[in-house]
Design a protein around this motif. Structure first.
Motif, short mmCIF file in Angstrom:
data_model
loop_
_atom_site.label_atom_id
_atom_site.label_comp_id
_atom_site.label_asym_id
_atom_site.label_seq_id
_atom_site.Cartn_x
_atom_site.Cartn_y
_atom_site.Cartn_z
N MET A 1 17.03 -10.77 10.54
CA MET A 1 17.47 -9.67 9.72
C MET A 1 16.27 -8.80 9.38
O MET A 1 15.17 -9.31 9.20
N PRO A 2 16.46 -7.47 9.31
CA PRO A 2 15.33 -6.56 9.06
C PRO A 2 14.70 -6.81 7.70
O PRO A 2 15.38 -7.13 6.73
N GLN A 3 13.39 -6.65 7.65
CA GLN A 3 12.64 -6.77 6.39
C GLN A 3 12.15 -5.39 5.96
O GLN A 3 11.94 -4.50 6.79
N LEU A 4 11.93 -5.23 4.67
CA LEU A 4 11.28 -4.03 4.16
C LEU A 4 9.86 -4.01 4.69
O LEU A 4 9.11 -4.98 4.55
N ARG A 5 9.47 -2.90 5.33
CA ARG A 5 8.12 -2.77 5.88
C ARG A 5 7.27 -1.94 4.93
O ARG A 5 7.61 -0.80 4.63
N VAL A 6 6.17 -2.54 4.47
CA VAL A 6 5.31 -1.91 3.46
C VAL A 6 3.93 -1.66 4.07
O VAL A 6 3.21 -2.60 4.42
N PHE A 7 3.57 -0.40 4.19
CA PHE A 7 2.27 0.00 4.74
C PHE A 7 1.28 0.12 3.60
O PHE A 7 1.51 0.86 2.63
N ARG A 23 -1.00 -7.56 -0.22
CA ARG A 23 -0.37 -8.20 0.95
C ARG A 23 0.29 -9.51 0.57
O ARG A 23 1.43 -9.79 0.96
N ASP A 24 -0.42 -10.34 -0.20
CA ASP A 24 0.13 -11.64 -0.61
C ASP A 24 1.42 -11.46 -1.42
O ASP A 24 2.39 -12.19 -1.23
N MET A 25 1.42 -10.48 -2.33
CA MET A 25 2.61 -10.26 -3.15
C MET A 25 3.78 -9.77 -2.31
O MET A 25 4.91 -10.24 -2.46
N VAL A 26 3.50 -8.82 -1.41
CA VAL A 26 4.55 -8.26 -0.56
C VAL A 26 5.20 -9.34 0.29
O VAL A 26 6.43 -9.44 0.36
N THR A 27 4.39 -10.19 0.91
CA THR A 27 4.94 -11.25 1.76
C THR A 27 5.65 -12.31 0.94
O THR A 27 6.66 -12.88 1.39
N SER A 28 5.16 -12.59 -0.27
CA SER A 28 5.82 -13.59 -1.12
C SER A 28 7.21 -13.13 -1.54
O SER A 28 8.07 -13.96 -1.87
N MET A 29 7.44 -11.82 -1.53
CA MET A 29 8.75 -11.28 -1.88
C MET A 29 9.68 -11.20 -0.68
O MET A 29 10.82 -10.74 -0.80
N GLY A 30 9.19 -11.64 0.47
CA GLY A 30 10.02 -11.64 1.67
C GLY A 30 9.95 -10.36 2.48
O GLY A 30 10.71 -10.18 3.43
N HIS A 31 9.01 -9.47 2.12
CA HIS A 31 8.84 -8.22 2.85
C HIS A 31 7.75 -8.37 3.90
O HIS A 31 7.03 -9.38 3.94
N HIS A 32 7.63 -7.35 4.73
CA HIS A 32 6.61 -7.37 5.79
C HIS A 32 5.50 -6.38 5.42
O HIS A 32 5.74 -5.18 5.29
N ALA A 33 4.29 -6.90 5.24
CA ALA A 33 3.14 -6.05 4.88
C ALA A 33 2.41 -5.62 6.15
O ALA A 33 2.12 -6.45 7.02
N VAL A 34 2.11 -4.34 6.24
CA VAL A 34 1.41 -3.79 7.40
C VAL A 34 0.01 -3.35 6.97
O VAL A 34 -0.14 -2.39 6.21
N HIS A 192 3.40 -3.54 -11.55
CA HIS A 192 4.09 -2.26 -11.45
C HIS A 192 5.03 -2.24 -10.25
O HIS A 192 6.19 -1.81 -10.37
N LEU A 193 4.55 -2.70 -9.11
CA LEU A 193 5.39 -2.69 -7.90
C LEU A 193 6.62 -3.60 -8.06
O LEU A 193 7.73 -3.23 -7.66
N LYS A 194 6.44 -4.76 -8.65
CA LYS A 194 7.56 -5.68 -8.85
C LYS A 194 8.64 -5.03 -9.71
O LYS A 194 9.84 -5.10 -9.39
N ILE A 195 8.22 -4.39 -10.80
CA ILE A 195 9.18 -3.75 -11.69
C ILE A 195 9.86 -2.57 -11.01
O ILE A 195 11.09 -2.40 -11.08
N GLN A 196 9.07 -1.74 -10.33
CA GLN A 196 9.63 -0.56 -9.67
C GLN A 196 10.61 -0.93 -8.58
O GLN A 196 11.70 -0.34 -8.48
N TRP A 197 10.25 -1.88 -7.74
CA TRP A 197 11.12 -2.26 -6.63
C TRP A 197 12.38 -2.94 -7.13
O TRP A 197 13.46 -2.76 -6.56
N SER A 198 12.26 -3.73 -8.20
CA SER A 198 13.45 -4.35 -8.79
C SER A 198 14.38 -3.28 -9.34
O SER A 198 15.61 -3.34 -9.14
N SER A 199 13.82 -2.27 -9.99
CA SER A 199 14.64 -1.19 -10.55
C SER A 199 15.32 -0.37 -9.46
O SER A 199 16.48 0.04 -9.60
N LEU A 200 14.59 -0.13 -8.36
CA LEU A 200 15.17 0.63 -7.25
C LEU A 200 16.32 -0.15 -6.60
O LEU A 200 17.35 0.43 -6.23
#
Length: 217
Positions: A1-7, A23-34, A192-200
């Motif tokens: 299944m597609p993952q959110l790709r974060v550059f 990078r560690d936070m992005v991958t721990s949330m199940g997203h793909h860090a670039v 900040h990113l955790k809160i923002q992405w959860s809100s989105l």
């Protein structure tokens, strides 16, 4: 299944630890860090590295831009010329906020490419740079001797700070996607990113529910 790709975009040498933590936070949330240093970019032998970076960025869903005290390498003019200045001007709040593309750094080229394509950009700037920006603005009237430069707490050169400050001012004055978040430690970015992405995500689900409710009427 597609993952959110974060550059993750920034100068690398001075912000390597911050990049790793993001990078560690992005991958721990199940997203793909670039990130370039983790072979996240396909460097096609037929392409210039800058072109490869922008091409990879345009395949991503979100950009996290970290701004410190280094300007980084200057982008190759032919890739800067590919930017659609008309689109970038449309997102400006006034003609006075037309972006200056001369001398654009590679990191700034990445950010401008994302703005041009309406890819969400989450911008974070170190508190040291924000302090130095304010100091520079307050002391522009001071007449310096030939060859003399102001000294800043972050150690950034005056010329680099001027350019970084103008770039951040352009972002702050955009009609949308213009938030610039100051951070003192990398945890500020992560929280900040955790809160923002959860809100989105919550807003997306709520909008979907409301759309479905209207269809069922």
């Amino acid at each position: 299944m597609p993952q959110l790709r974060v550059f993750v975009s920034s100068t690398v040498r001075d912000l390597s630890q911050d990049r790793d933590r993001v990078r560690d936070m992005v991958t721990s949330m199940g997203h793909h860090a670039v990130l370039s240093e983790y072979s996240g970019i396909l460097y096609d032998p037929t392409q210039h590295t800058e072109e490869a970076c922008v091409q990879e960025l345009l395949s991503c869903d979100v950009v996290v831009l970290l701004v410190g005290g280094r300007l980084g390498s200057t982008a190759t003019p032919k890739f800067v010329e590919r930017l659609d200045l008309g689109k970038l001007e449309q997102s400006a709040q006034s003609d006075a906020n037309t972006p200056n593309l001369e001398g654009l750094s590679v990191t700034q080229l990445e950010a401008m490419s994302a703005f041009e394509r309406s890819i969400p950009v989450f911008v974070f700037v170190s508190s040291e740079i924000q302090v130095d920006r304010k100091f520079l603005d307050r002391n522009r009237h001071i007449q310096l001797k030939d060859g003399q430069e102001m000294q800043f707490s972050s150690g950034v050169s005056m010329s680099d700070l001027e350019y970084i400050s103008k770039f951040l001012a352009y972002i702050e004055k955009r009609a949308s996607n213009n938030a610039v978040i100051e951070y003192r430690k990398v945890e500020d970015i992560l929280n900040h990113l955790k809160i923002q992405w959860s809100s989105l995500l919550q807003r997306m689900l709520r909008d979907r529910q409301e759309t479905q409710a209207h269809r069922d009427l």
